[in-house]
Scaffold this active site. Structure first.
Site, PDB file in Angstrom:
ATOM      1  N   LYS A   1       0.882  -1.449   0.065  1.00  0.00           N
ATOM      2  CA  LYS A   1      -0.116  -0.169  -0.021  1.00  0.00           C
ATOM      3  C   LYS A   1       0.650   1.371   0.323  1.00  0.00           C
ATOM      4  CE  LYS A   1      -3.862   2.004   2.693  1.00  0.00           C
ATOM      5  NZ  LYS A   1      -5.205   1.549   3.786  1.00  0.00           N
TER       6      LYS A   1
ATOM      7  N   SER B   1      -9.853   1.700   2.728  1.00  0.00           N
ATOM      8  CA  SER B   1      -8.541   2.187   2.277  1.00  0.00           C
ATOM      9  C   SER B   1      -7.709   1.379   1.319  1.00  0.00           C
ATOM     10  CB  SER B   1      -8.179   3.012   2.934  1.00  0.00           C
ATOM     11  OG  SER B   1      -7.172   2.846   3.728  1.00  0.00           O
TER      12      SER B   1
ATOM     13  N   SER C   1      -9.897  -0.880   6.730  1.00  0.00           N
ATOM     14  CA  SER C   1      -9.210  -0.941   6.127  1.00  0.00           C
ATOM     15  C   SER C   1      -8.262  -1.963   5.203  1.00  0.00           C
ATOM     16  CB  SER C   1      -8.784   0.322   5.550  1.00  0.00           C
ATOM     17  OG  SER C   1      -9.611   1.782   5.642  1.00  0.00           O
TER      18      SER C   1
END
Length: 466
Positions: A80, A158, A182
Site C-alpha cells: 500500500k 482504504s 481498511s
C-alpha cells in the site's frame, strides 16, 4: 500462465522450494499482466519493474544455492502506497504528493518482508490519505473490482489497490492497513482473506498514518495460510515503534494445524446487525454451520447488551482529529484537485476541540475494558464483514457508512479480526464472514480461518479473467 498467477502465496512458495517454478519467470509474468490490466483496474500507482526483477533474480540464486531461504522467498507482493521505501515516492494516494521527494527511510514492515525474500512489485493505490471505506479516489482514479467485467464496482477502502492487485492476479499477496476496516472491507469486497492485527503486533514505523491511535498493518491474501506467512515475516518488536516492544514474537506457522474443537463462537443477532443483504445473511449462517461441524460450540448469549454500532461516532472523532493533525496542513491554501469526499472527512477534524478529542480517547479506554468481558463467555464473535456486496461506482453515496458499519468496533475496542470469503451473491460477487477475537489473538484467528477453509472452497474462487 493465468492459472499460475492465480496461485496463492503458499502455493508459490512450495513450488519455488521444489524447483517447479522460477521466481524470475513468475515475476516477469506478473509484470506483464500488470502492464496489460493495470490501466483499467488502477491497482498500482507505481510499478517497480527493474527492482522487482533484481529481487527475483536474487531469490532464484538463493534457492539454487541450497542455502537457507526466507519464508517468502520469491513471492511477489504489492505494498500500500503509504508504506515508505527508501528512494521511492510515497503518495498516500494524494495528488498533493505528486512531487514529493523520494523517501529517505524504509518502513520496518517493508524491510522485514524483503529480508524474508519477498519480491516487491510496486506501490498499490488507496483512498486519499487512507480515509474512506468505499475505496474511491477521484484524484488518482478509483480502483475497479475485478469480480464484475460488465460494470465498474467499488473495491472498498482504504486498502483498495492492494485488494485489486491480489484478486485480479497482479500480486500473490499484499499489505494493507486497517483503522476501521481498511484491510477487511476491501478483502471482503474482493474475495480475499484479510487479517486485522492488534496495534503493537506489527510495527507502524515508516508509514504515513491516518490515526496513530487506531492504525494497524495487516496481510491481504487468498488464504489464512498465506496471511500467516506474511504475518510471520512482518511481526515482532521494533525499537522504532515502542508499541511493539512488550509483545514477544510468536510462531504462527507451526501452530496452524493445532486442533480447535470446543472453540466457543457467538453469532451476532439480527437486532445488532441491522440491515443486511439477504444473501449475505444466509451465507454467514451457512458459514456458522460449517464452523459447528468442526466441533465449535455456539454461545450466542455473549452478544447480550452489545451495541457496537453506537461506537461509529466515537471512532470518527478519533480518526478525524488525528487525520487532520497529520495531513490537514497539506490541504491549506490551494492544493491540487483530489478526492473531495476523503478531504471533507479529514478536514472535519479541524472542528473537533481538544477537549472532545481527549474525551473520546478516555471513553475508548473505559469502554474497551468493559467490552473485553464479552470474551469471558466466548472465544470468537462471528458476523458479516460487510452487510452488502460490491456496489457500482457510479451509484455510491460517500456519506453512507455501510462498508465500515460492522468493522469499526474492532479497531475502537483494540481487538483483532479476520475476514474470510464465505460465498457469492446471485450476481457472483464475494461475501465475507468476520471472526473477531481479543487483542493479540491473531494466531487463534489464523488457525480458525485455516480450519474453516479446510472445509470450504470459497477462498479458491477467482474472478473471471476478461
Amino acid at each position: 500462465m493465468t492459472d499460475l498467477l492465480r496461485m496463492s502465496a503458499s502455493e508459490l512458495r512450495h513450488a519455488f522450494g521444489k524447483g517447479e517454478l522460477s521466481p524470475v519467470e513468475v515475476t516477469r509474468s506478473y509484470l506483464d499482466r500488470i502492464a496489460n490490466h493495470n490501466p483499467r483496474l488502477h491497482a498500482y500507482l507505481e510499478v517497480f519493474s527493474e527492482g522487482a526483477m533484481r529481487q527475483a533474480q536474487a531469490s532464484e540464486q538463493r534457492l539454487a544455492s541450497g542455502l537457507p531461504v526466507g519464508i517468502l522467498e520469491g513471492v511477489p507482493l504489492a505494498l500500500k502506497d503509504l508504506i515508505h521505501i527508501q528512494g521511492r515516492r510515497t503518495t498516500s494516494g494524494s495528488t498533493v504528493h505528486a512531487q514529493r521527494a523520494p523517501s529517505a527511510i524504509t518502513a520496518t514492515v517493508a524491510n522485514r518482508l524483503m529480508a524474508a525474500g519477498a519480491v516487491v512489485l510496486g506501490k498499490a493505490n488507496l483512498v486519499e490519505f487512507a480515509y474512506g471505506g468505499w475505496g474511491t479516489n477521484a484524484g488518482l482514479q478509483s480502483p475497479v473490482n475485478p469480480w464484475d467485467s460488465q460494470r465498474a464496482r467499488c473495491v472498498g477502502g482504504s486498502s483498495s489497490g492492494s485488494a485489486v492487485a491480489v484478486s485480479a492476479g497482479l500480486a500473490a499477496a499484499a499489505i494493507g492497513t486497517d483503522t476501521g476496516g481498511s484491510v477487511r472491507i476491501p478483502s471482503a469486497f474482493c474475495g480475499l482473506t484479510g487479517l486485522k492485527t492488534t496495534q503493537g503486533r506489527v510495527s507502524n514505523h515508516g508509514f504515513d498514518l491516518v490515526s496513530h491511535t487506531l492504525d494497524t498493518v495487516g496481510p491481504m491474501a487468498w488464504s489464512a495460510h498465506d496471511a500467516a506467512l506474511l504475518l510471520q515475516a512482518m511481526h515482532g518488536p521494533d525499537p522504532q515503534d515502542p508499541a511493539t516492544l512488550n509483545h514477544a514474537p510468536e510462531d504462527f506457522i507451526s501452530r496452524m494445524g493445532e486442533p480447535l474443537k470446543g472453540l466457543r463462537i457467538s453469532m451476532a443477532p439480527d437486532d445488532i446487525l441491522g440491515d443486511v443483504d439477504p444473501w449475505v445473511r444466509v451465507a454467514v449462517q451457512e458459514a456458522v454451520c460449517v464452523m459447528q461441524s468442526l466441533g465449535w460450540q455456539r454461545r450466542d448469549e455473549a452478544f447480550a447488551g452489545i451495541d457496537f454500532v453506537a461506537d461509529q461516532a466515537e471512532t470518527g472523532v478519533i480518526i478525524s482529529s488525528e487525520a487532520h493533525a497529520a495531513h490537514g496542513r497539506l490541504l491549506a491554501d490551494e492544493p491540487p484537485a483530489g478526492d473531495s469526499a476523503s478531504r471533507a472527512r479529514l478536514m472535519s477534524g479541524a472542528t473537533i476541540s481538544a477537549q472532545r478529542y481527549v474525551q473520546a480517547l478516555r471513553s475508548r479506554e473505559l469502554r474497551s475494558q468493559a467490552f473485553a468481558r464479552v470474551f469471558d463467555h466466548t472465544d470468537l464473535l462471528v458476523l458479516p464483514t460487510l452487510p452488502i456486496t460490491a456496489r457500482p461506482l457510479d451509484a455510491l453515496d460517500e456519506n453512507d457508512l455501510s462498508p465500515s458499519r460492522l468493522t469499526r468496533f474492532v479497531g475502537y475496542y483494540g481487538l483483532s479480526a479476520i475476514a474470510l470469503p464465505c460465498g457469492l451473491s446471485p450476481e457472483g460477487l464475494p461475501i465475507s464472514v468476520q471472526l473477531v477475537a481479543p487483542a493479540f489473538h491473531e494466531g487463534l484467528l489464523l488457525r480458525a480461518g485455516a480450519a474453516f477453509q479446510s472445509l470450504t472452497n470459497f477462498h479458491r474462487a477467482r474472478p473471471s479473467d476478461h
